[in-house]
Design a protein around this motif. Structure first.
Motif, PDB file in Angstrom:
ATOM      1  N   ALA A 111     -14.536 -35.019 -48.667  1.00  0.00           N
ATOM      2  CA  ALA A 111     -15.641 -35.636 -47.921  1.00  0.00           C
ATOM      3  C   ALA A 111     -15.608 -37.157 -48.029  1.00  0.00           C
ATOM      4  O   ALA A 111     -15.836 -37.869 -47.039  1.00  0.00           O
ATOM      5  N   LEU A 112     -15.301 -37.682 -49.213  1.00  0.00           N
ATOM      6  CA  LEU A 112     -15.230 -39.131 -49.385  1.00  0.00           C
ATOM      7  C   LEU A 112     -14.044 -39.700 -48.609  1.00  0.00           C
ATOM      8  O   LEU A 112     -14.165 -40.751 -47.947  1.00  0.00           O
ATOM      9  N   ARG A 122     -12.731 -38.501 -45.939  1.00  0.00           N
ATOM     10  CA  ARG A 122     -13.063 -38.444 -44.511  1.00  0.00           C
ATOM     11  C   ARG A 122     -13.989 -39.603 -44.129  1.00  0.00           C
ATOM     12  O   ARG A 122     -13.822 -40.236 -43.079  1.00  0.00           O
ATOM     13  N   LYS A 123     -14.941 -39.907 -44.994  1.00  0.00           N
ATOM     14  CA  LYS A 123     -15.942 -40.912 -44.642  1.00  0.00           C
ATOM     15  C   LYS A 123     -15.365 -42.327 -44.674  1.00  0.00           C
ATOM     16  O   LYS A 123     -15.713 -43.162 -43.821  1.00  0.00           O
ATOM     17  N   VAL A 124     -14.472 -42.597 -45.625  1.00  0.00           N
ATOM     18  CA  VAL A 124     -13.962 -43.966 -45.752  1.00  0.00           C
ATOM     19  C   VAL A 124     -12.508 -44.083 -45.296  1.00  0.00           C
ATOM     20  O   VAL A 124     -11.867 -45.105 -45.500  1.00  0.00           O
ATOM     21  N   LYS A 125     -11.985 -43.001 -44.670  1.00  0.00           N
ATOM     22  CA  LYS A 125     -10.624 -42.978 -44.103  1.00  0.00           C
ATOM     23  C   LYS A 125      -9.572 -43.325 -45.157  1.00  0.00           C
ATOM     24  O   LYS A 125      -8.697 -44.179 -44.956  1.00  0.00           O
ATOM     25  N   LEU A 166     -21.391 -40.463 -52.082  1.00  0.00           N
ATOM     26  CA  LEU A 166     -21.196 -40.229 -50.646  1.00  0.00           C
ATOM     27  C   LEU A 166     -22.321 -40.790 -49.783  1.00  0.00           C
ATOM     28  O   LEU A 166     -22.075 -41.372 -48.720  1.00  0.00           O
ATOM     29  N   SER A 167     -23.545 -40.616 -50.214  1.00  0.00           N
ATOM     30  CA  SER A 167     -24.685 -41.066 -49.398  1.00  0.00           C
ATOM     31  C   SER A 167     -24.882 -42.577 -49.453  1.00  0.00           C
ATOM     32  O   SER A 167     -25.656 -43.129 -48.670  1.00  0.00           O
ATOM     33  N   ARG A 181     -20.859 -46.687 -46.551  1.00  0.00           N
ATOM     34  CA  ARG A 181     -20.873 -46.684 -45.087  1.00  0.00           C
ATOM     35  C   ARG A 181     -19.593 -46.024 -44.560  1.00  0.00           C
ATOM     36  O   ARG A 181     -18.525 -46.155 -45.158  1.00  0.00           O
ATOM     37  N   GLU A 182     -19.716 -45.337 -43.430  1.00  0.00           N
ATOM     38  CA  GLU A 182     -18.545 -44.705 -42.835  1.00  0.00           C
ATOM     39  C   GLU A 182     -17.641 -45.758 -42.216  1.00  0.00           C
ATOM     40  O   GLU A 182     -18.114 -46.697 -41.565  1.00  0.00           O
ATOM     41  N   SER A 208     -14.225 -46.766 -39.720  1.00  0.00           N
ATOM     42  CA  SER A 208     -13.613 -46.287 -38.471  1.00  0.00           C
ATOM     43  C   SER A 208     -12.121 -46.581 -38.393  1.00  0.00           C
ATOM     44  O   SER A 208     -11.406 -45.916 -37.638  1.00  0.00           O
TER      45      SER A 208
END
Length: 570
Positions: free
Chosen positions: A219-220, A222-225, A317-318, A321-322, A324
């Motif tokens: 999950a981490l 995925r969120k921070v690529k 995780l929360s 920031r995500e 791109s």
């Protein structure tokens, strides 16, 4: 009701979840083994105590439950030492009953008298004597609790005459197994989140301490690529089905794993205590570990946080920031696919005159069960396992990565098979490793342990030979004059198979895996294979060339040609 110390020890071990005891009976533990014979515990009679410690460690590592070994005074208990070191460094919950001479003889240099505590306290999480019958249940319970909760070996030392003494045994000492969670405080997590948000290229470096955190790691990523690099010990938990995995770092690793760390501007190391400082990147590193003494001990770090992997990453995780931008991630994923293609192609063209060990590993990967348990000896079999066997979420792997001992594969496989009788258990043995404890082939027959032994027979101490060559030395004292291991196996009552060239290998491996009971496949593999690290230094090439020059002058031209053909002229 009064019980003997031997009966109390056995009862406490059973209540702590132990199912088997590995060892050799005799003198100071005879009353203990008598109590075992009247219990539900199974005594597994090995031929060498070192094999017993390896086997107990294999069982305990695979199950996470308590496994036990027991030895007589002096030599009997001392023979466990190397296997105990291996089990302890693996974090396997093993309890050793180490007996001593009778108390009236202590301190007088009596034959076989050894101070067991001085020996074992340096590599255990608990090491104490039972000095009075009233202590027996309490000490064994505390030893089991330490092994199970701290992850390591506990040692209980008992004089032979103590086993015969009795006690009312009224106190209810038992094993407790709490499972706390821990994470950094909110201020520390906010600091980490800020570092992640500011970084353009984040890489996650995950170790065995993150074995329960796979979903949080994914999950981490995925969120921070972020690409994820894992340590060798974390392979089975973090690699399967992970779309962000780019492999392994270190000398046994791959190009993508190395580059993903070196080209990041922030590395988050979680549950990882990787030993080799030269493979840490010269980058900003955040380290998350449950043990505060591990922070910054392998490489300088920017921020050190204490917490268990899953709880910490879930809390982080929360707060981040995500991102791109996927260029960093995609670049190293592409490198990883290229690395995989190289592994799959290694040795794929059968040479009628030899068998490449990588080819053996690729064939084994295709033919072994989807939930097989693989255990390798240290050295080149370990490399072929880690690079060529696929982790799928059901397969299990065990290597001597921390202690680096020879001869561990076969006996550790014994413990694993006894714990999981319905699963395929395969020991990937070096010829040097197998022959070091070859007497315990007899244990496979006597104790009816149907493991499968695959011998990478290159007639040498292959990894040592490679080390010498890379240093520019002509290899010395590494040659092994081996028997036909398949015939040795048959003499012991084990089904034996043999393969001398690649054309024989497939059918031989099918028959070997299908054989009932224990079976051994002796494969003559190419001696001249080098284990190539993900980054080949100029000095290594120069040193290998220097080996070639020296070998030619030493009259070994054929070996130089074979080395070039196997590794540089493919």
């Amino acid at each position: 009701m009064s019980k003997t110390v031997a009966e109390i020890v056995v009862d406490t071990l059973e209540k702590a979840g132990a199912r088997r005891i590995y060892g050799i009976p005799g003198d100071t533990i005879n009353h203990f083994t008598d109590a075992v014979s009247r219990s539900d515990l199974r005594w597994v009679h090995v031929r060498h105590e070192e094999a017993g410690a390896f086997a107990a460690g294999g069982e305990a590592y695979m199950t996470g439950e308590l496994a036990v070994c027991a030895g007589t005074c002096g030599p009997g208990s001392l023979h466990f030492v190397n296997g105990i070191y291996e089990s302890h460094r693996n974090g396997a919950p093993v309890l050793l009953i180490a007996s001593e001479v009778d108390r009236p003889q202590k301190g007088f240099d009596f034959p076989q008298d050894v101070d067991q505590k001085k020996i074992y306290e340096q590599h255990s999480v608990f090491c104490e004597h039972i000095s009075h019958p009233a202590q027996a249940r309490r000490i064994v319970a505390m030893a089991a609790q330490a092994a199970l909760t701290k992850g390591g070996v506990a040692v209980v030392i008992v004089s032979g005459d103590m086993f015969q003494e009795s006690d009312a045994d009224s106190a209810d000492w038992r094993v407790h197994r709490p499972r706390p969670v821990a994470r950094p405080n909110d201020e520390e997590l906010a600091e980490l989140a800020e570092l992640v948000d500011q970084a353009k290229r984040v890489t996650i470096y995950a170790g065995i301490g993150a074995r329960d955190a796979r979903e949080a790691v994914v999950a981490l990523c995925r969120k921070v690529k972020a690409p994820m690099v894992h340590t060798t010990r974390a392979k089975e938990w973090l690699e399967p089905g992970n779309p962000f995995n780019v492999g392994v770092n270190g000398i046994l690793g791959n190009r993508a794993g190395l580059n993903a760390l070196e080209k990041a501007d922030l590395v988050i190391s979680v549950g990882c205590d990787f030993a080799y400082t030269q493979f840490y990147p010269d980058r900003k590193i955040v380290q998350i570990d449950i043990d505060p003494t591990h922070l910054g001990r392998r490489a300088p770090i920017h921020l050190g946080l204490v917490g268990d992997a899953r709880t910490t990453l879930e809390a982080l995780l929360s707060k981040v920031r995500e991102k791109s931008d996927e260029k960093h991630l995609n670049h190293h994923l592409k490198e990883w696919q290229e690395d995989l293609a190289d592994y799959e192609e290694a040795g794929d063209e059968p040479d009628p005159s030899l068998i490449h060990p990588q080819f053996v590993a690729n064939i084994l990967n295709a033919k072994a069960a989807s939930d097989a348990i693989f255990i390798s000896d240290v050295g080149t079999p370990m490399v072929w396992m880690l690079r060529h066997l696929k982790a799928n979420g059901s397969r299990r792997f065990l290597n001597s990565l921390l202690h680096g001992t020879m001869a561990s594969a076969m006996p550790q496989a014994i413990g694993a098979k006894l714990a999981y009788p319905d699963r395929q258990v395969i020991a990937m043995c070096g010829d040097g490793g197998l022959s070091m404890l070859m007497g315990d082939l007899l244990t496979l027959v006597q104790e009816d342990v149907p493991i499968k032994l695959l011998v990478f027979n290159n007639s040498s101490l292959g990894f040592v030979e490679m080390e010498q060559r890379v240093e520019g030395l002509v290899d010395h004292f590494t040659t092994l004059e081996n028997p036909d291991f398949s015939r040795v196996a048959e003499a012991c009552g084990i089904t034996g198979f043999h393969a001398d060239n690649a054309e024989q290998l497939g059918s031989a491996m099918d028959a070997w895996l299908a054989a009932p009971g224990p079976a051994l496949l002796d494969v003559k593999v190419n001696r001249m294979e080098l284990v190539m690290p993900p980054k080949v230094e100029v000095s290594q090439v120069a040193s290998t060339a220097m080996f070639g020059v020296k070998a030619v002058f030493d009259g070994r031209m054929k070996e130089v040609v074979s080395l070039l053909r196997s590794n540089f002229l493919k």
